[in-house]
Design a protein around this motif. Structure first.
Motif, PDB file in Angstrom:
ATOM      1  N   THR A  12     -26.430   9.089  -0.488  1.00 36.84           N
ATOM      2  CA  THR A  12     -27.203   7.745  -0.278  1.00 36.84           C
ATOM      3  C   THR A  12     -28.340   7.573  -1.428  1.00 36.84           C
ATOM      4  OG1 THR A  12     -27.175   8.006   2.024  1.00 36.84           O
ATOM      5  CG2 THR A  12     -28.781   6.566   1.420  1.00 36.84           C
ATOM      6  N   TYR A  45     -17.740   9.358   0.006  1.00 38.18           N
ATOM      7  CA  TYR A  45     -19.245   9.099   0.622  1.00 38.18           C
ATOM      8  C   TYR A  45     -18.992   8.782   1.997  1.00 38.18           C
ATOM      9  CZ  TYR A  45     -23.358   6.908   1.839  1.00 38.18           C
ATOM     10  OH  TYR A  45     -24.625   6.661   2.571  1.00 38.18           O
ATOM     11  N   TYR A  47     -20.918   7.887   5.588  1.00 31.13           N
ATOM     12  CA  TYR A  47     -22.002   6.969   6.079  1.00 31.13           C
ATOM     13  C   TYR A  47     -22.627   7.663   7.138  1.00 31.13           C
ATOM     14  CZ  TYR A  47     -25.069   3.392   8.231  1.00 31.13           C
ATOM     15  OH  TYR A  47     -26.126   2.652   8.687  1.00 31.13           O
ATOM     16  N   GLN A  48     -23.515   8.797   7.043  1.00 28.69           N
ATOM     17  CA  GLN A  48     -23.931   9.669   8.218  1.00 28.69           C
ATOM     18  C   GLN A  48     -24.491   8.993   9.552  1.00 28.69           C
ATOM     19  OE1 GLN A  48     -26.010  13.217   6.653  1.00 28.69           O
ATOM     20  NE2 GLN A  48     -25.359  12.476   4.561  1.00 28.69           N
ATOM     21  N   LEU A  64     -16.415   4.736   8.477  1.00 26.67           N
ATOM     22  CA  LEU A  64     -17.622   5.545   7.806  1.00 26.67           C
ATOM     23  C   LEU A  64     -17.571   6.171   6.231  1.00 26.67           C
ATOM     24  CD1 LEU A  64     -18.807   7.435  10.821  1.00 26.67           C
ATOM     25  CD2 LEU A  64     -19.246   5.082  10.164  1.00 26.67           C
ATOM     26  N   GLY A 299     -32.168   8.239   5.495  1.00 27.38           N
ATOM     27  CA  GLY A 299     -31.485   7.268   4.423  1.00 27.38           C
ATOM     28  C   GLY A 299     -32.473   6.244   3.840  1.00 27.38           C
ATOM     29  N   HIS A 303     -33.697   5.548   0.047  1.00 26.53           N
ATOM     30  CA  HIS A 303     -33.752   4.252  -0.392  1.00 26.53           C
ATOM     31  C   HIS A 303     -35.027   3.840  -1.072  1.00 26.53           C
ATOM     32  CE1 HIS A 303     -32.873  -0.258   0.471  1.00 26.53           C
ATOM     33  NE2 HIS A 303     -33.369  -0.220  -0.745  1.00 26.53           N
ATOM     34  N   ASN A 369     -25.000  -1.319   9.631  1.00 21.94           N
ATOM     35  CA  ASN A 369     -24.357  -0.355   9.616  1.00 21.94           C
ATOM     36  C   ASN A 369     -22.845  -0.762   8.862  1.00 21.94           C
ATOM     37  OD1 ASN A 369     -25.696   1.408  11.325  1.00 21.94           O
ATOM     38  ND2 ASN A 369     -24.767   1.019  13.108  1.00 21.94           N
ATOM     39  N   HIS A 372     -24.107  -1.707   4.992  1.00 23.25           N
ATOM     40  CA  HIS A 372     -24.738  -0.543   4.347  1.00 23.25           C
ATOM     41  C   HIS A 372     -23.918  -0.259   2.632  1.00 23.25           C
ATOM     42  CE1 HIS A 372     -26.363   3.548   3.362  1.00 23.25           C
ATOM     43  NE2 HIS A 372     -25.159   3.947   3.270  1.00 23.25           N
ATOM     44  N   TRP A 373     -22.837  -0.581   2.508  1.00 26.79           N
ATOM     45  CA  TRP A 373     -22.164  -0.359   1.370  1.00 26.79           C
ATOM     46  C   TRP A 373     -22.963  -1.151   0.328  1.00 26.79           C
ATOM     47  CZ3 TRP A 373     -19.544   3.648   2.845  1.00 26.79           C
ATOM     48  CH2 TRP A 373     -19.040   3.622   4.148  1.00 26.79           C
ATOM     49  N   LEU A 376     -26.137   0.358  -1.138  1.00 30.96           N
ATOM     50  CA  LEU A 376     -25.724   1.584  -2.125  1.00 30.96           C
ATOM     51  C   LEU A 376     -25.327   1.103  -3.345  1.00 30.96           C
ATOM     52  CD1 LEU A 376     -23.029   3.794   0.002  1.00 30.96           C
ATOM     53  CD2 LEU A 376     -25.650   4.259  -0.490  1.00 30.96           C
TER      54      LEU A 376
END
Ligand SMILES: Cc1cc2nc3c(=O)[nH]c(=O)nc-3n(C[C@H](O)[C@H](O)[C@H](O)COP(=O)(O)OP(=O)(O)OC[C@H]3O[C@@H](n4cnc5c(N)ncnc54)[C@H](O)[C@@H]3O)c2cc1C
Length: 380
Positions: A12, A45, A47-48, A64, A299, A303, A369, A372-373, A376
């Motif tokens: 992240t 990657y 997404y935890q 994810l 995360g 960020h 959720n 999120h991409w 990033l």
């Protein structure tokens, strides 16, 4: 000669930081004056935060995971390799693949990971959702679960300060939805004398537990698990029997900084709370879970730190000086059930207040959720 920024860890924080710097210095990169290299030991990657939903069958694993290369903006060079040693004197990082990479500025975004082997018996007798394999195995076990005593035991520090609470609330509502709540006892065991390390969150969680009939076991520092007797024991000498044990296992930082002599023996990296500088080195920085800072391993923290550090690195890489300071900012959504959520926001000087959960905040978390991409890639 181009100025070299080397970022270690394509998670992240590493992705956000590399992409933000590359966006802001697109012209300098195109002219060959600046180079941004991201070194990561995984080329996919994860997404935890999505792992929380896997045990309840609410998310599929493929949603994810994305290739790291798809998450980079132009100007970032990705190397799939593991950093093995940092030499601050020669400003080099050597890798498992035999590379010797030089840098003017180095950012460590190497994250944290769970260390299940640290608790005797845990691998055989317990479950967790902090890894892909663990979350999938717990999903299989929950699918067969028809009632009994569930013990949820969290260690400290751990990623996402509220994930154990979220799992507990989801489990409470999930067992109600399946009609087995009256056959299920839920026990939440925590190392401190309350339900959370932050007092206001602990008070709110204790009231929620009371309402939902969840038992709180305080001063429970996980020591060992007896998989045969199905018992979990704390350092304080308390033993709890269980039918299902869900643990947040002990966490560790990566060994890179320690093995390079940067940490004084620990795996958490000594980092300045405002400048994010590592130890005495004015050209090495750390962000995210890897730091030893007294902030949440989240995360959102990675960020906010990436934003501050990217702004400072843009100055440094173009001959200026750093002026931005990280203030401890953190933000966490908290799922309080299958269709409601709340959130907390706080920093070094302002503790959080928990507001009443709503369906609207739950929808916001679900929306985040999915996007999120974009975060990033520094689009949001
Ligand atoms: C179940 C769960 C729920 C969560 N929920 C939330 C949430 O709701 N909100 C939130 O804000 N956070 C949440 N988190 C936490 C969040 O995922 C992490 O805090 C965040 O990913 C930390 O970012 P990072 O960049 O520090 O580390 P990571 O994203 O873990 O990335 C570190 C990367 O560095 C790589 N690496 C390590 N060492 C080396 C090396 N020597 N060389 C090369 N590469 C290396 C690792 O393989 C990894 O790819 C959750 C986590 C979990 C597990």
């Amino acid at each position: 000669m181009a100025k070299e920024l080397l970022v270690v860890g394509a998670g992240t924080g590493g992705l956000m930081l590399s992409n933000q710097v590359a966006r802001q210095l697109a012209r300098e990169i195109a002219r060959g004056e600046v180079r941004v290299t991201l070194l990561g030991d995984r080329d996919e990657y994860l997404y935890q935060p999505g792992l929380l939903y896997i045990p309840f069958g609410r998310v599929q694993l493929q949603d994810l995971i994305r290739p790291v290369r798809d998450l980079l903006v132009p100007g970032v060079t990705f190397l799939h390799d593991r950093a093995e040693r940092i030499d601050p004197e020669t400003r080099t990082v050597t890798t498992r693949g035999g590379r010797r990479l030089t840098y003017d500025y180095l950012v460590l975004a190497t994250g944290s990971h769970v260390d299940v082997a640290q608790v005797p018996g845990l691998a055989e007798g317990g479950h967790w959702f902090y890894t892909v394999d663990g979350a999938l195995r717990l999903r299989e076990t929950l699918a067969r679960f028809s009632g009994g005593r569930v013990v949820i035991a969290a260690g400290l520090p751990h990623k996402c300060p509220v994930a154990p609470l979220e799992f507990t609330f989801l489990l409470d509502e999930w067992t109600r939805e399946r009609g087995i709540r009256d056959k299920t006892e839920i026990v939440y065991a925590f190392p401190l004398g309350r339900a959370h390390s932050i007092e206001s969150v602990a008070d709110w969680a204790a009231a929620e537990f009371e309402k939902r009939g969840i038992r709180l076991e305080t001063f429970f520092n996980l020591e060992s698990v007896d998989p045969v007797k199905q018992e979990v024991t704390s350092l304080e000498g308390t033993t709890l029997g269980y039918d299902l044990l869900v643990v947040i296992p002990p966490h560790r930082g990566d060994t890179l900084a320690r093995d390079s002599g940067l940490t004084g023996g620990d795996t958490w990296i000594p980092t300045d709370r405002h400048t994010l500088q590592v130890g005495p080195y004015d050209n090495i920085f750390a962000i995210g879970d890897a730091t030893g800072l007294p902030v949440s391993k989240a995360g959102s923290v990675a960020h906010f730190q990436a934003e501050v550090l990217a702004a400072n690195l843009v100055s440094l890489l173009t001959g200026g000086s750093p002026s931005h300071r990280y203030n401890g900012k953190a933000f966490c959504f908290i799922e309080t059930g299958l269709d409601r959520a709340t959130y907390i926001t706080f920093d070094y000087t302002h503790p959080p207040q928990v507001t009443p959960p709503t369906r609207w905040v739950h929808l916001l978390k679900q929306a985040y959720n999915r996007i999120h991409w974009l975060n990033l890639k520094a689009v949001l």
